[in-house]
Design an enzyme around this catalytic site. Structure first.
Site, PDB file in Angstrom:
ATOM      1  N   ASP A  42      18.398  46.318  26.794  1.00 33.15           N
ATOM      2  CA  ASP A  42      17.054  46.870  26.544  1.00 33.15           C
ATOM      3  C   ASP A  42      15.949  45.830  26.673  1.00 33.15           C
ATOM      4  OD1 ASP A  42      18.894  48.599  24.200  1.00 33.15           O
ATOM      5  OD2 ASP A  42      17.840  49.592  25.826  1.00 33.15           O
ATOM      6  N   HIS A  88      23.982  42.577  19.849  1.00 35.77           N
ATOM      7  CA  HIS A  88      24.798  43.698  20.343  1.00 35.77           C
ATOM      8  C   HIS A  88      26.062  43.800  19.500  1.00 35.77           C
ATOM      9  CE1 HIS A  88      27.032  46.266  23.097  1.00 35.77           C
ATOM     10  NE2 HIS A  88      25.844  46.563  23.614  1.00 35.77           N
TER      11      HIS A  88
END
Ligand code: SDX
Length: 432
Positions: free
Chosen positions: A367, A310
């Site tokens: 996700d 991320h």
């Protein structure tokens, strides 16, 4: 507004430049360079803007090092409650605080009264290819709302904004469901005005004429939670795209359509599709998780562990933690098992003790588990990013509102470092 709390000095060409320093509510500091070019013809170089604050915002706070995410100050974990309520969170993100019952009921009523598509829009929708990418359809249909809802092109007060926000949030749900139904060759199931937001969506997705889909409480709660966890994430790629378009004083529909297009990218919201494709290929191929981890670490191998890593979180994405336990809860209740969840768990277990991932602070992100939950609900993989957009819409609206009404907001227009040709002359064709 955070006040100047400190100062910084920039020493260049033997000249000291004094710069003010803002301090945010959580102690984060930002050097004010707003006059650097005007006064000194200097810019700062930050191509992915990862070191640049493009706004002051009070919507969402993230501490990437500690894995903290708060909506309007409320820790994300507190929205993982017995009856999670996406519409309540949407209202809070857009209007700055949790709504009282009357405000929530009023918002719900506008959502219900505006869940149908304008018949002209529906006619345009029917001209699109049935197998068109769902995100292309969503982006086009949100843009098209500017053609059929011209009364919301100028949003100069909160009452009109509430009307536009409710129509967008409600109609995006109908567009998503109709996109799925049309791709499956199934008749549209129109929204039931007596159903709540998420139950109504599942109804429109899975009911048949004269055979109502039984929406279980567990699935309705799980969908509310998924949409809540996707609702905003401060200045992520798509939210920043919304702000950039908004800064030109473009309307809400044009700005949110830009958000959809940015979210579509596989490095951003499109990752939930890539995660599912990755897990499915591992399952179908019978690959060992150990070999996948090895491939993900190999620079010469294009394979990436999608759903990992991320831009901001250098710790476990708190949303992934909640989604992982939501998978366990839902699967236990539905007595459901999904081999892809077992593969995901194994990949996570191996990655979290592998120096490659640990050293780069690569953890599961939102996700990694979201697709497994959506799949358990019967939502097809190619609709996953549309589901992300449905969740993220209130966040885009909140970011648009904050940008649009910000004092002294200017058009966002970055500078560059020119590395092209020095001054040169036009060369006639015969001499080239
Ligand atoms: C979302 O910004 C947001 O807030 C986004 C979001 C939101 O709610 O809006 O949270 C939603 O977009 C989540 C992220 C979804 N994307 C993915 O899951 C795609 C896989 N992840 C990566 O592509 C990557 O981690 C990013 C794009 C998410 C982050 O990119 P960074 O921070 O720029 O990291 P990087 O690409 O510079 O990688 C740093 C290192 C590199 O290795 P080295 O060059 O140091 O040797 O980590 C490696 C990368 O190769 N790396 C990975 C990896 N992610 C990074 N290696 C294997 N698998 C991965 N998934």
């Amino acid at each position: 507004m955070s006040e100047f709390s400190d100062s910084a000095k920039l020493l260049i060409d033997n000249q000291e430049i004094d710069l003010d320093v803002y301090t945010g509510v959580e102690g984060e500091r930002s050097i004010d360079i707003t006059s650097l070019y005007k006064d000194h013809q200097l810019t700062t170089y930050d191509p992915s803007l990862g070191n640049t604050a493009i706004c002051r915002s009070s919507i969402t706070y993230i501490d990437g090092e500690r894995g903290v995410l708060r909506y309007r100050g409320i820790p994300i974990e507190q929205f993982d409650r017995p009856k999670p309520n996406f519409i309540e969170v949407a209202w809070a993100l857009i209007f700055g605080r949790l709504p009282d019952q009357e405000e929530l009921d009023q918002f719900r009523e506008i959502l219900t009264n505006n869940e149908l598509l304008h018949e002209g829009m529906l006619g345009q929708f029917m001209t699109l290819p049935v197998d068109a990418p769902p995100m292309a359809i969503l982006s086009a249909m949100i843009s098209m709302m500017a053609c059929y809802h011209k009364e919301f092109l100028l949003l100069e007060d909160e009452k009109i904004l509430m009307g536009a926000a409710a129509r967008l949030i409600s109609k995006v749900r109908t567009i998503a469901a109709f996109t799925y139904r049309r791709s499956m060759g199934l008749p549209f199931i129109y929204p039931d005005p007596n159903m709540r937001y998420c139950a109504n969506f599942l109804h429109m997705m899975f009911s048949l004429p004269y055979k109502q889909f039984a929406v279980s409480e567990e699935m309705e709660d799980a969908l509310n939670l998924i949409l809540i966890l996707h609702a905003d994430h401060e200045q992520n790629c798509s939210a920043s795209a919304v702000r950039v378009v908004c800064s030109a004083q473009a309307n809400l529909f044009a700005s949110c359509s830009a958000g959809v297009n940015a979210l579509w990218g596989p490095l951003h919201g499109g990752a939930n599709v890539k995660v599912m494709e990755m897990l499915e290929s591992i399952y179908r191929g019978g690959y060992r998780a150990e070999d996948c981890i090895k491939a993900a670490k190999d620079r010469n191998n294009p394979f990436r562990l999608f759903g990992f890593g991320h831009r901001v979180y250098r710790n476990y994405d708190p949303r992934a933690k909640i989604l992982k336990s939501a998978c366990d809860r839902l699967f236990n209740k539905l007595k459901h098992n999904d081999p892809l969840l077992d593969i995901a768990r194994k990949l996570e277990e191996l990655a979290l003790k592998d120096p490659y991932f640990v050293d780069r602070k690569l953890y599961p992100n939102v996700d990694f588990y979201s697709g497994i939950l959506l799949r358990a609900m019967g939502i097809p993989t190619n609709m996953f990013t549309v589901m992300f957009a449905m969740g993220r819409l209130p966040g885009w609206i909140a970011q648009w509102k904050e940008q649009h009404f910000a004092d002294g907001a200017k058009i966002i227009r970055p500078r560059q470092l020119y590395v092209g040709n020095p001054k040169s002359n036009y060369i006639e064709m015969e001499r080239r």
